[in-house]
Design a protein around this motif. Sequence first.
Motif, PDB file in Angstrom:
ATOM      1  N   UNK A 162       0.850  -1.187   0.000  1.00 37.28           N
ATOM      2  CA  UNK A 162       0.000   0.000   0.000  1.00 37.28           C
ATOM      3  C   UNK A 162       0.887   1.238   0.000  1.00 37.28           C
ATOM      4  N   UNK A 163       0.575   2.188  -0.861  1.00 36.46           N
ATOM      5  CA  UNK A 163       1.419   3.383  -0.959  1.00 36.46           C
ATOM      6  C   UNK A 163       0.555   4.630  -0.925  1.00 36.46           C
ATOM      7  N   UNK A 164       1.032   5.626  -0.188  1.00 39.83           N
ATOM      8  CA  UNK A 164       0.365   6.927  -0.135  1.00 39.83           C
ATOM      9  C   UNK A 164       0.501   7.587  -1.500  1.00 39.83           C
ATOM     10  N   UNK A 165      -0.640   7.890  -2.129  1.00 42.68           N
ATOM     11  CA  UNK A 165      -0.625   8.276  -3.534  1.00 42.68           C
ATOM     12  C   UNK A 165      -0.728   9.753  -3.836  1.00 42.68           C
ATOM     13  N   UNK A 166      -0.694  10.605  -2.803  1.00 37.08           N
ATOM     14  CA  UNK A 166      -0.754  12.025  -3.060  1.00 37.08           C
ATOM     15  C   UNK A 166      -2.101  12.611  -2.683  1.00 37.08           C
ATOM     16  N   UNK A 167      -2.130  13.925  -2.541  1.00 36.47           N
ATOM     17  CA  UNK A 167      -1.105  14.900  -2.895  1.00 36.47           C
ATOM     18  C   UNK A 167       0.010  14.957  -1.850  1.00 36.47           C
ATOM     19  N   UNK A 168       0.961  15.865  -2.108  1.00 32.56           N
ATOM     20  CA  UNK A 168       2.062  16.039  -1.168  1.00 32.56           C
ATOM     21  C   UNK A 168       3.320  16.483  -1.876  1.00 32.56           C
ATOM     22  N   UNK A 169       4.444  16.258  -1.232  1.00 35.21           N
ATOM     23  CA  UNK A 169       5.743  16.595  -1.795  1.00 35.21           C
ATOM     24  C   UNK A 169       5.943  15.863  -3.122  1.00 35.21           C
ATOM     25  N   UNK A 170       6.228  16.614  -4.185  1.00 35.61           N
ATOM     26  CA  UNK A 170       6.399  15.988  -5.493  1.00 35.61           C
ATOM     27  C   UNK A 170       7.543  14.982  -5.463  1.00 35.61           C
ATOM     28  N   UNK A 171       8.668  15.384  -4.894  1.00 27.76           N
ATOM     29  CA  UNK A 171       9.814  14.479  -4.831  1.00 27.76           C
ATOM     30  C   UNK A 171       9.511  13.293  -3.937  1.00 27.76           C
ATOM     31  N   UNK A 172       8.914  13.548  -2.774  1.00 30.47           N
ATOM     32  CA  UNK A 172       8.601  12.472  -1.853  1.00 30.47           C
ATOM     33  C   UNK A 172       7.657  11.455  -2.451  1.00 30.47           C
ATOM     34  N   UNK A 173       6.614  11.933  -3.136  1.00 31.95           N
ATOM     35  CA  UNK A 173       5.659  11.008  -3.755  1.00 31.95           C
ATOM     36  C   UNK A 173       6.315  10.166  -4.837  1.00 31.95           C
ATOM     37  N   UNK A 174       7.198  10.775  -5.607  1.00 33.55           N
ATOM     38  CA  UNK A 174       7.893  10.016  -6.651  1.00 33.55           C
ATOM     39  C   UNK A 174       8.775   8.934  -6.038  1.00 33.55           C
ATOM     40  N   UNK A 175       9.439   9.267  -4.931  1.00 37.12           N
ATOM     41  CA  UNK A 175      10.296   8.276  -4.267  1.00 37.12           C
ATOM     42  C   UNK A 175       9.453   7.132  -3.722  1.00 37.12           C
TER      43      UNK A 175
ATOM     44  N   UNK B   5     -15.370  13.388  15.469  1.00 35.48           N
ATOM     45  CA  UNK B   5     -15.341  14.713  14.855  1.00 35.48           C
ATOM     46  C   UNK B   5     -15.227  14.627  13.336  1.00 35.48           C
ATOM     47  N   UNK B   6     -15.492  15.720  12.677  1.00 34.08           N
ATOM     48  CA  UNK B   6     -15.253  15.862  11.248  1.00 34.08           C
ATOM     49  C   UNK B   6     -13.758  16.113  11.066  1.00 34.08           C
ATOM     50  N   UNK B   7     -13.089  15.300  10.264  1.00 35.99           N
ATOM     51  CA  UNK B   7     -11.644  15.432  10.078  1.00 35.99           C
ATOM     52  C   UNK B   7     -11.337  16.365   8.915  1.00 35.99           C
ATOM     53  N   UNK B   8     -10.417  17.298   9.160  1.00 37.94           N
ATOM     54  CA  UNK B   8      -9.986  18.237   8.124  1.00 37.94           C
ATOM     55  C   UNK B   8      -8.460  18.182   8.034  1.00 37.94           C
ATOM     56  N   UNK B   9      -7.922  17.270   7.216  1.00 33.92           N
ATOM     57  CA  UNK B   9      -6.471  17.259   7.006  1.00 33.92           C
ATOM     58  C   UNK B   9      -6.062  18.458   6.160  1.00 33.92           C
ATOM     59  N   UNK B  10      -4.936  19.052   6.506  1.00 34.81           N
ATOM     60  CA  UNK B  10      -4.423  20.210   5.788  1.00 34.81           C
ATOM     61  C   UNK B  10      -2.927  20.027   5.562  1.00 34.81           C
ATOM     62  N   UNK B  11      -2.531  19.997   4.297  1.00 39.01           N
ATOM     63  CA  UNK B  11      -1.119  19.924   3.947  1.00 39.01           C
ATOM     64  C   UNK B  11      -0.722  21.257   3.334  1.00 39.01           C
ATOM     65  N   UNK B  12       0.367  21.834   3.830  1.00 41.21           N
ATOM     66  CA  UNK B  12       0.811  23.145   3.362  1.00 41.21           C
ATOM     67  C   UNK B  12       1.237  23.049   1.894  1.00 41.21           C
ATOM     68  N   UNK B  13       0.502  23.742   1.014  1.00 46.89           N
ATOM     69  CA  UNK B  13       0.806  23.732  -0.416  1.00 46.89           C
ATOM     70  C   UNK B  13       1.492  25.026  -0.853  1.00 46.89           C
TER      71      UNK B  13
ATOM     72  N   UNK C   6      -3.651  25.186   0.779  1.00 43.79           N
ATOM     73  CA  UNK C   6      -3.463  23.880   1.409  1.00 43.79           C
ATOM     74  C   UNK C   6      -4.075  22.813   0.508  1.00 43.79           C
ATOM     75  N   UNK C   7      -3.496  21.615   0.578  1.00 47.35           N
ATOM     76  CA  UNK C   7      -4.177  20.441   0.058  1.00 47.35           C
ATOM     77  C   UNK C   7      -5.087  19.967   1.188  1.00 47.35           C
ATOM     78  N   UNK C   8      -6.341  19.772   0.899  1.00 50.18           N
ATOM     79  CA  UNK C   8      -7.268  19.495   1.983  1.00 50.18           C
ATOM     80  C   UNK C   8      -8.475  18.711   1.510  1.00 50.18           C
ATOM     81  N   UNK C   9      -9.262  18.264   2.449  1.00 52.26           N
ATOM     82  CA  UNK C   9     -10.547  17.627   2.220  1.00 52.26           C
ATOM     83  C   UNK C   9     -11.318  17.703   3.531  1.00 52.26           C
ATOM     84  N   UNK C  10     -12.582  17.362   3.491  1.00 54.10           N
ATOM     85  CA  UNK C  10     -13.399  17.315   4.706  1.00 54.10           C
ATOM     86  C   UNK C  10     -14.011  15.926   4.769  1.00 54.10           C
TER      87      UNK C  10
END
Length: 236
Positions: A61-74, A108-116, A121-125
């Motif tokens: 299983x792999x985290x597929x994004x969004x996020x660090x472009x370099x990190x995701x490629x690795x 609770x309602x989860x709101x992940x926030x990644x600094x873009x 931010x990359x986010x969802x609710x």
Amino acid sequence: MKILAIESSGSAASAAILEDESIIIEKKGPFKITHSETLMPLINECFKESGLEPSDMDLIAVSGGPGSFTGLRIGSATAKGLGFALGKDLVHVPTLDAMAMNCAGSGRIAVPMMDARRGQVYTGIYDLEDGSPRAVLEGCAMDAGELLDMINTKYPSGKVIFLGDGADAFKELIIERCKADYIFAEGDDAYQRASSVGLLGYRKAVNGGTVSAADEAPVYLRPSQAERVRAEQNGN
């Protein structure tokens, strides 16, 4: 089902091994160290300390994004390489979904926030009532203030939990503007975790959500900085 889970979208890489929904071991690297230096050693530590071998895995299983472009490629390249070498399928787990999974059981309602960067931010609710994240707002890139306006409209008195480095970056703005009954996630649950990637990976796999190593690819949600600069230089 034994699962190797890989997370490389953020500032610290992590790896985990699970059997179905039970976490056998999880290892997290230091912050802001190149994932190319830390990811494979973390995976090797998981195998060494668990007494398991790569060949024992049924799925990656792999985290597929969004996020660090370099990190995701690795992370993607590592998962694909292991998938090809071991003849195993992969499961692509959206990063924001996995982050929301950290908060299952919070009520609770989860709101992940990644600094873009650039105020976004990359986010969802996510609604977590049934123990799995259900997207009320699908993963996207948006202005942090716009996100808070949306939360104030949808959940003016609701219970919300913020997490991620975007929540850190915009903490003062959240405190100033958020009208909901909110808290911030703490400890390891505040950031990306390979174990949550593995948990959702298992649930996707039992529902037929696997892909071949050749077909897995990260999802970036927006162009890289280099692509944006190039577009600006070309007047697009």
